[in-house]
Design an enzyme around this catalytic site. Sequence first.
Site, PDB file in Angstrom:
ATOM      1  N   PRO A 111      47.315  22.502   3.444  1.00 19.28           N
ATOM      2  CA  PRO A 111      46.375  22.944   5.051  1.00 19.28           C
ATOM      3  C   PRO A 111      46.538  21.272   5.543  1.00 19.28           C
ATOM      4  CG  PRO A 111      45.218  22.965   2.553  1.00 19.28           C
ATOM      5  CD  PRO A 111      45.711  22.934   2.499  1.00 19.28           C
ATOM      6  N   TYR A 112      46.578  20.457   5.112  1.00 17.13           N
ATOM      7  CA  TYR A 112      46.839  19.378   5.865  1.00 17.13           C
ATOM      8  C   TYR A 112      48.496  19.150   6.764  1.00 17.13           C
ATOM      9  CZ  TYR A 112      47.959  14.130   7.419  1.00 17.13           C
ATOM     10  OH  TYR A 112      47.862  12.951   8.055  1.00 17.13           O
ATOM     11  N   VAL A 113      49.173  19.595   6.240  1.00 17.99           N
ATOM     12  CA  VAL A 113      50.294  19.627   6.668  1.00 17.99           C
ATOM     13  C   VAL A 113      50.365  20.787   8.160  1.00 17.99           C
ATOM     14  CG1 VAL A 113      52.687  20.339   6.535  1.00 17.99           C
ATOM     15  CG2 VAL A 113      51.673  18.264   4.329  1.00 17.99           C
ATOM     16  N   ALA A 115      47.975  21.018   9.514  1.00 19.96           N
ATOM     17  CA  ALA A 115      46.796  20.337  10.758  1.00 19.96           C
ATOM     18  C   ALA A 115      47.624  19.702  11.367  1.00 19.96           C
ATOM     19  CB  ALA A 115      46.013  19.859   9.867  1.00 19.96           C
ATOM     20  N   VAL A 116      48.811  18.933  10.866  1.00 18.12           N
ATOM     21  CA  VAL A 116      49.812  17.877  11.434  1.00 18.12           C
ATOM     22  C   VAL A 116      50.770  17.882  12.364  1.00 18.12           C
ATOM     23  CG1 VAL A 116      51.289  16.268  10.799  1.00 18.12           C
ATOM     24  CG2 VAL A 116      49.888  16.395   8.932  1.00 18.12           C
TER      25      VAL A 116
END
Lengths: 201, 253
Positions: A111-113, A115-116
């Site tokens: 999920p975070y990657v 977003a990045v």
Amino acid sequence: MADAVRRGGGTAVGVTSQLGSRAEAEQALAEATGALGPLDVVVHALVDPAALVAAPLTETDEASWDARCEAALRTALACAQASFVQLRDRGGRLVFVTPTVGLTGAAGLVPYVTAVEGIRALVKSAARQWGRHGITANCVAPPVALVAAGAEDPGIEAPALGRPPATRRDVAPVVAMLAGDPGHFVTGSTVTVDGGVVMAP
Amino acid sequence: MSGPLDGRGVVVTGAGRGVGRGIALACAAAGADVIVASPGENGAETVAEIEQRGGSAAWVRCDVTRGDDVRAVMAAARGRRGVHVVVHNATSRRSSEPTRLEDLDGAAWEDHAAVSLRGAYHCARAGLPALPRDGGRFILMTSPAGMEGSTMLPAYGIVKGGLRGFAKSLAREWAPLGVTVNVVSPLAETPAMIAAAEQDPGLRPRLARRIPLGRMGDPEHDIAPAVVFLAGDGARYITGQTLVVDGGRFMLL
């Protein structure tokens, strides 16, 4: 933080905001300009530490997906849009901190990657659309461990320069370069500042 | 029909039209049983076309923003040949609306994020239990807008860029299972593009000038063969990659 800047002889004001919506982000920047005068540079370095706790995607429920991915994208978008309100007539610089896991991918951080990489695309579109307003938009990519203690990069290679970067000594000067005169013609770029681990094609 | 995807079940989201329809047709022609996941009746039209050509397919009505819908698609596929390949191709109906980044409103953003990003999340979560270890394939679609930004479609660029981060990370996460995750970046004649070209006759030549091969791709014959390749045995050592199928438009890698 604002106190530390003032102790160092600088001028600073602290503004508290969740940046959860465009209205909140506009309010935060309006408060800042009310205290300091017009803005020239906005650096978006906000990272929710919870987004960097590794977990398999199949064990990530919908609320967690939203908190670790889409919330970060909404915040970045709100910050960019609010910044444009401040900079559209006078130009300026946008710098987004996007850890190198965006370039490499990272197990447990889907999920975070996501977003990045979404933020890196956002910055490129901002650079293309807002260039005629005299606005540049760039990304600075440090190792993810620098933005959240305990977070791990895939660790492809040891840093060519023999040690990982430190924020103030190694990363901040690159942000300052992009925000200052030397960076005036750089836009839409991602500058990796990791001591030579990730080297893009 | 027989070919490199003989005996496989392939789920394609957004397969009612455009690139998704082309992928569905090509996978069926390669021997797969295709589950056409589409929110509208055009899913049935894709299935009818496949059956008319002698292929095997079924339409399951699916809104990829809803986890229950996506789980129902996987269940339907498991009741047929299983799920060997998932292709998440669906995008927001608002994908082709030109927008200034400063004017992008919450509703438009939500629609882009829901279909592309949350859709990918639902497909991955619901798909993994069905995908075979040592051979499962998960394929996503990106776009030049996702890699180099866009002057016209910033929201589309954000979600398509995001999907590359999704794929690279999931490729690492699922590699120990032998399930690969890859991305295709097409440049294709889509219904939205064709409609836009009817309004603006200069559009096609303008776009073509920026494509070394001089034309937009055909979904079935130019784009889908790359998906069939990634879905097949020949691609078993490829994961976390973006295969750019755009006539040479993007050559930075």
